[in-house]
Scaffold this motif. Structure first.
Motif, PDB file in Angstrom:
ATOM      1  N   UNK A 191      49.980  26.857  43.640  1.00  0.00           N
ATOM      2  CA  UNK A 191      48.913  27.076  44.653  1.00  0.00           C
ATOM      3  C   UNK A 191      49.447  28.197  45.575  1.00  0.00           C
ATOM      4  N   UNK A 192      48.414  28.834  46.310  1.00  0.00           N
ATOM      5  CA  UNK A 192      48.643  29.806  46.998  1.00  0.00           C
ATOM      6  C   UNK A 192      49.561  31.043  46.569  1.00  0.00           C
ATOM      7  N   UNK A 193      49.759  31.042  45.220  1.00  0.00           N
ATOM      8  CA  UNK A 193      50.595  32.406  44.834  1.00  0.00           C
ATOM      9  C   UNK A 193      49.740  33.507  45.081  1.00  0.00           C
ATOM     10  N   UNK A 194      50.124  34.626  45.265  1.00  0.00           N
ATOM     11  CA  UNK A 194      49.201  35.730  45.575  1.00  0.00           C
ATOM     12  C   UNK A 194      49.799  37.090  44.929  1.00  0.00           C
ATOM     13  N   UNK A 195      48.894  38.111  44.494  1.00  0.00           N
ATOM     14  CA  UNK A 195      49.311  39.261  44.148  1.00  0.00           C
ATOM     15  C   UNK A 195      48.909  40.358  45.431  1.00  0.00           C
ATOM     16  N   UNK A 196      49.263  41.481  45.492  1.00  0.00           N
ATOM     17  CA  UNK A 196      48.822  42.725  46.205  1.00  0.00           C
ATOM     18  C   UNK A 196      49.196  43.938  45.581  1.00  0.00           C
ATOM     19  N   UNK A 197      47.812  44.781  45.810  1.00  0.00           N
ATOM     20  CA  UNK A 197      47.542  46.042  45.266  1.00  0.00           C
ATOM     21  C   UNK A 197      47.220  47.030  46.158  1.00  0.00           C
ATOM     22  N   UNK A 198      48.104  48.032  46.207  1.00  0.00           N
ATOM     23  CA  UNK A 198      47.764  49.253  47.100  1.00  0.00           C
ATOM     24  C   UNK A 198      46.821  50.210  46.500  1.00  0.00           C
ATOM     25  N   UNK A 199      46.001  50.698  47.394  1.00  0.00           N
ATOM     26  CA  UNK A 199      45.058  51.655  46.596  1.00  0.00           C
ATOM     27  C   UNK A 199      45.330  53.228  46.673  1.00  0.00           C
ATOM     28  N   UNK A 200      45.376  53.589  45.569  1.00  0.00           N
ATOM     29  CA  UNK A 200      46.021  55.052  45.625  1.00  0.00           C
ATOM     30  C   UNK A 200      44.635  56.080  45.712  1.00  0.00           C
ATOM     31  N   UNK A 201      43.535  55.696  45.491  1.00  0.00           N
ATOM     32  CA  UNK A 201      42.459  56.448  45.908  1.00  0.00           C
ATOM     33  C   UNK A 201      41.216  55.644  46.140  1.00  0.00           C
ATOM     34  N   UNK A 202      39.997  56.104  46.661  1.00  0.00           N
ATOM     35  CA  UNK A 202      39.152  55.376  46.965  1.00  0.00           C
ATOM     36  C   UNK A 202      38.639  54.433  45.755  1.00  0.00           C
ATOM     37  N   UNK A 203      38.416  53.364  45.772  1.00  0.00           N
ATOM     38  CA  UNK A 203      37.944  52.671  44.367  1.00  0.00           C
ATOM     39  C   UNK A 203      37.391  51.473  44.795  1.00  0.00           C
ATOM     40  N   UNK A 204      36.845  51.093  43.753  1.00  0.00           N
ATOM     41  CA  UNK A 204      35.791  49.742  43.962  1.00  0.00           C
ATOM     42  C   UNK A 204      36.487  48.763  42.994  1.00  0.00           C
ATOM     43  N   UNK A 205      36.833  47.617  43.185  1.00  0.00           N
ATOM     44  CA  UNK A 205      37.398  46.569  42.391  1.00  0.00           C
ATOM     45  C   UNK A 205      36.573  45.380  42.368  1.00  0.00           C
ATOM     46  N   UNK A 206      36.576  44.668  41.163  1.00  0.00           N
ATOM     47  CA  UNK A 206      35.702  43.534  41.081  1.00  0.00           C
ATOM     48  C   UNK A 206      36.764  42.510  40.627  1.00  0.00           C
ATOM     49  N   UNK A 207      36.628  41.208  41.269  1.00  0.00           N
ATOM     50  CA  UNK A 207      37.272  39.991  40.581  1.00  0.00           C
ATOM     51  C   UNK A 207      36.109  39.051  40.217  1.00  0.00           C
ATOM     52  N   UNK A 208      36.742  38.150  39.166  1.00  0.00           N
ATOM     53  CA  UNK A 208      35.791  37.172  38.708  1.00  0.00           C
ATOM     54  C   UNK A 208      36.792  36.107  38.633  1.00  0.00           C
ATOM     55  N   UNK A 209      36.361  34.942  39.117  1.00  0.00           N
ATOM     56  CA  UNK A 209      37.204  33.602  39.085  1.00  0.00           C
ATOM     57  C   UNK A 209      36.443  33.169  37.542  1.00  0.00           C
ATOM     58  N   UNK A 210      37.284  33.197  36.729  1.00  0.00           N
ATOM     59  CA  UNK A 210      36.880  33.164  35.267  1.00  0.00           C
ATOM     60  C   UNK A 210      36.311  31.640  34.863  1.00  0.00           C
ATOM     61  N   UNK A 211      35.182  31.601  34.343  1.00  0.00           N
ATOM     62  CA  UNK A 211      34.246  30.485  33.977  1.00  0.00           C
ATOM     63  C   UNK A 211      34.855  29.695  32.948  1.00  0.00           C
ATOM     64  N   UNK A 212      35.721  30.097  32.244  1.00  0.00           N
ATOM     65  CA  UNK A 212      36.138  29.491  30.963  1.00  0.00           C
ATOM     66  C   UNK A 212      36.558  27.985  31.170  1.00  0.00           C
ATOM     67  N   UNK A 213      35.976  27.011  30.602  1.00  0.00           N
ATOM     68  CA  UNK A 213      35.894  25.891  30.709  1.00  0.00           C
ATOM     69  C   UNK A 213      36.133  24.817  29.451  1.00  0.00           C
ATOM     70  N   UNK A 214      36.242  25.753  28.420  1.00  0.00           N
ATOM     71  CA  UNK A 214      36.521  25.127  27.088  1.00  0.00           C
ATOM     72  C   UNK A 214      37.880  25.201  26.319  1.00  0.00           C
ATOM     73  N   UNK A 215      38.607  26.139  26.889  1.00  0.00           N
ATOM     74  CA  UNK A 215      40.139  26.141  26.479  1.00  0.00           C
ATOM     75  C   UNK A 215      40.930  26.204  27.726  1.00  0.00           C
ATOM     76  N   UNK A 216      42.042  25.940  27.836  1.00  0.00           N
ATOM     77  CA  UNK A 216      42.889  25.448  29.066  1.00  0.00           C
ATOM     78  C   UNK A 216      43.342  26.663  29.660  1.00  0.00           C
ATOM     79  N   UNK A 217      42.919  27.871  29.762  1.00  0.00           N
ATOM     80  CA  UNK A 217      43.516  28.898  30.625  1.00  0.00           C
ATOM     81  C   UNK A 217      43.303  28.733  32.061  1.00  0.00           C
ATOM     82  N   UNK A 218      42.424  27.913  32.442  1.00  0.00           N
ATOM     83  CA  UNK A 218      42.236  27.694  33.850  1.00  0.00           C
ATOM     84  C   UNK A 218      42.865  26.334  34.241  1.00  0.00           C
ATOM     85  N   UNK A 219      43.969  25.816  33.621  1.00  0.00           N
ATOM     86  CA  UNK A 219      44.540  24.801  33.697  1.00  0.00           C
ATOM     87  C   UNK A 219      44.148  23.559  32.883  1.00  0.00           C
ATOM     88  N   UNK A 220      45.182  22.447  32.623  1.00  0.00           N
ATOM     89  CA  UNK A 220      44.894  21.419  31.630  1.00  0.00           C
ATOM     90  C   UNK A 220      43.664  20.780  31.511  1.00  0.00           C
TER      91      UNK A 220
END
Length: 232
Positions: A191-220
């Motif tokens: 909990x509360x682990x984080x990553x930081x990215x620095x923008x090297x050009x003007x950009x658009x980033x997209x983040x998706x909180x993955x909806x996978x709920x059939x295999x345990x990629x989002x926890x057991x």
């Protein structure tokens, strides 16, 4: 005499197969964040953010078990985007680490990986989940998915992608096994682990909180959770 080349009809890949609140919940009409403000990416949804060159984006795995599908596009030419194929070639490594440049399909640095408080287990091999993935897993009807979250997050700020690039899957734990198979394991972040990215050009980033709920990629417990982010 050479034959005339026939051009195939072209249809872009920018329309979602279904809808969720991603489409109507941008962080701002144009995607520009307030520096220092903490935003939420609700479980199963996505958000798009405009970054100016020199800004830094902090993404927080609030509950420790959530995968974040992550994309970045050149703001002035979205046909240039963060590319996992080019990144692996550039780094000669399967996953980036702190200090690494994140490169586009034009082999230019769009972001730099600045910080990572997690054990550094991320994935660049697997594509984002989509409606077809869930159909193969036995789902009937629509299921939230990262490919559609990307499309909707961009449409929410009046943009569009012609394709769905493979994402950088933050905190996703899918190791390549000795026999060449891919494991489907739970994240090793906390909990509360984080990553930081620095923008090297003007950009658009997209983040998706993955909806996978059939295999345990989002926890057991296979339960998607919220993510948070801020521009610092």
């Amino acid at each position: 005499m050479s034959e005339k080349v026939k051009q195939l009809p072209y249809e872009d890949n920018g329309e979602p197969e279904g809808l969720n609140a991603t489409l109507t919940s941008p962080i701002a009409a144009d995607g520009r964040p307030e520096p220092g403000k903490r935003y939420i990416v609700p479980a199963r949804q996505g958000r798009a953010v405009r970054l100016a060159q020199g800004q830094r984006l902090k993404i927080i795995n609030t509950y420790g078990s959530q995968v974040c599908d992550f994309w970045a596009f050149n703001a002035s030419s979205p046909r240039e985007f963060l590319s996992m194929e080019h990144l692996r070639t550039w780094l000669s490594r399967l996953t980036p680490v702190v200090g690494d440049p994140l490169v586009t399909n034009h082999r230019r640095t769009i972001l730099t990986f600045l910080e990572d408080t997690s054990p550094g287990v991320h994935d660049t091999l697997l594509t984002s989940c989509d409606i077809y993935r869930y159909q193969k897993l036995g789902v009937e009807g629509y299921h939230d998915n990262c490919a559609d979250n990307l499309r909707m997050a961009l449409k929410a700020i009046k943009l569009r992608t012609a394709e769905v690039p493979s994402p950088l899957n933050l905190w996703m734990n899918n190791p390549v096994q000795a026999d060449g198979s891919i494991g489907w394991l739970t994240p090793v972040s906390k909990p509360d682990d984080y990553v930081v990215f620095g923008a090297e050009m003007d950009c658009i980033v997209v983040m998706s909180a993955c909806p996978q709920d059939l295999v345990p990629v989002n926890g057991k417990d296979c339960q998607p959770a919220d993510l948070h982010f801020e521009v610092i």
